[in-house]
Design a protein around this motif. Sequence first.
Motif, PDB file in Angstrom:
ATOM      1  N   UNK A 141       0.832  -1.198   0.000  1.00 34.95           N
ATOM      2  CA  UNK A 141       0.000   0.000   0.000  1.00 34.95           C
ATOM      3  C   UNK A 141       0.870   1.253   0.000  1.00 34.95           C
ATOM      4  N   UNK A 142       2.121   1.143   0.493  1.00 35.45           N
ATOM      5  CA  UNK A 142       3.063   2.280   0.424  1.00 35.45           C
ATOM      6  C   UNK A 142       4.240   1.865  -0.438  1.00 35.45           C
ATOM      7  N   UNK A 143       4.549   2.636  -1.477  1.00 34.53           N
ATOM      8  CA  UNK A 143       5.704   2.226  -2.301  1.00 34.53           C
ATOM      9  C   UNK A 143       7.028   2.749  -1.749  1.00 34.53           C
ATOM     10  N   UNK A 144       6.967   3.621  -0.729  1.00 30.07           N
ATOM     11  CA  UNK A 144       8.203   4.106  -0.131  1.00 30.07           C
ATOM     12  C   UNK A 144       8.954   5.026  -1.067  1.00 30.07           C
ATOM     13  N   UNK A 251       3.602   4.041  10.413  1.00 33.83           N
ATOM     14  CA  UNK A 251       2.672   4.369   9.322  1.00 33.83           C
ATOM     15  C   UNK A 251       2.395   3.155   8.418  1.00 33.83           C
ATOM     16  N   UNK A 252       3.172   2.078   8.587  1.00 36.00           N
ATOM     17  CA  UNK A 252       3.045   0.950   7.652  1.00 36.00           C
ATOM     18  C   UNK A 252       1.829   0.099   7.980  1.00 36.00           C
ATOM     19  N   UNK A 253       1.344  -0.612   6.977  1.00 35.95           N
ATOM     20  CA  UNK A 253       0.189  -1.496   7.156  1.00 35.95           C
ATOM     21  C   UNK A 253       0.475  -2.504   8.277  1.00 35.95           C
ATOM     22  N   UNK A 254      -0.311  -2.498   9.374  1.00 34.30           N
ATOM     23  CA  UNK A 254      -0.012  -3.380  10.512  1.00 34.30           C
ATOM     24  C   UNK A 254       0.032  -4.862  10.133  1.00 34.30           C
ATOM     25  N   UNK A 255      -0.658  -5.239   9.055  1.00 37.75           N
ATOM     26  CA  UNK A 255      -0.630  -6.644   8.629  1.00 37.75           C
ATOM     27  C   UNK A 255       0.593  -6.964   7.769  1.00 37.75           C
TER      28      UNK A 255
END
Length: 307
Positions: A141-144, A251-255
Amino acid sequence: MMKIQNISIIGLGALGVLFGNFFADKLGHDRVSFIADKDRIRRYEEQGVICNGQKCNFKFSDKDNTNQTADLLIFAVKASSLSSAISSAKNYVGNHTIILSLLNGITSEDIIGKALGTNHMLYCVAQGMDAVKLGNQLTYSHMGELCIGIPEDESEKQPMLHAVIDLFDHIDLPYVCEKDIIHRLWSKWMLNVGVNQVVMVTQGNYGTVQQEGKARETMKAAMREVIALAKKEHVSVTEEDLEYYVDMTDTLNPDGMPSMRQDGVSGKYSEVELFSGTVINKAKIYNLDVPVNRMLYQEVKRLERNY
Ligand SMILES: NC(=O)C1=CN([C@@H]2O[C@H](COP(=O)(O)OP(=O)(O)OC[C@H]3O[C@@H](n4cnc5c(N)ncnc54)[C@H](OP(=O)(O)O)[C@@H]3O)[C@@H](O)[C@H]2O)C=CC1
Ligand SMILES: CC(C)(CO)C(=O)C(=O)O
């Protein structure tokens, strides 16, 4: 100024697919290719590659081809495959080739540079992504972003850096041009020493270290051992850097899970030598005690003995 027309990537994993897909979308599929041996190419063509639910139509280049060099060559393999990747990529290095390494840790630029020529190397750090690749499927979901730069004493590489900046601006790739790339390399390494190893040994995910508790404290304690080590090596890594990276992790997806835990889930040997392995070896030189990293090293090795 040199214009980057074609990009070759070695490593069709989480980062290779993420950035390869981005480059191919923006530049066209003809200008981006993945270098691999014949067996891998056959497997990749049979199985296909999926990025966030969409099939990718990647172009592959046989490692034995000798008729094409890359303008930009990107290493996106795990540390254990670096030497085989270097020998597979060597035919793609011409006089003008610029090389970036997305590998974590603080050593890959030196290793690649020694093998293929330090004159080709820019420094790079990949961060902020929550890419998870299991089997042939990548989700994120985040490409960084890519942090790029050159050390102070390599100013002759400015034209190479500008060629990369020009490309990234042209395609809107998220990047930061770092004033002090060695600081970025070390501070990102500090994050990996914390988050990758703790999520691995707790067999958890980002959620595990996002909540207050023992896992989060162990992550920070492992990172503080890197701060102490950095001081000995005259690299300025600070408590503010630690906070910056802990905030980024929050901020990263917890999963989602770091690359090391993805190796654990797939029963693959991890990059532990890049993280606590390197911390422990460097700490010995300075007689510095690093108990948290010693514990994490033993725990990762214990898990890996059961593969
Ligand atoms: N995943 C992430 O979110 C992040 C990862 N990193 C770092 O980036 C680096 C790459 O990580 P990641 O993308 O997760 O790695 P993966 O394990 O997902 O992918 C590595 C890929 O390299 C391929 N490979 C290995 N050897 C060769 C070779 N000789 N020729 C061609 N291909 C080869 C493997 O292919 P095959 O499967 O066919 O063997 C595999 O697909 C690591 O150092 C990691 O720590 C940095 C930031 C974030
Ligand atoms: C923590 C992370 C995702 C950086 O964004 C990383 O570097 C990794 O998974 O190895």
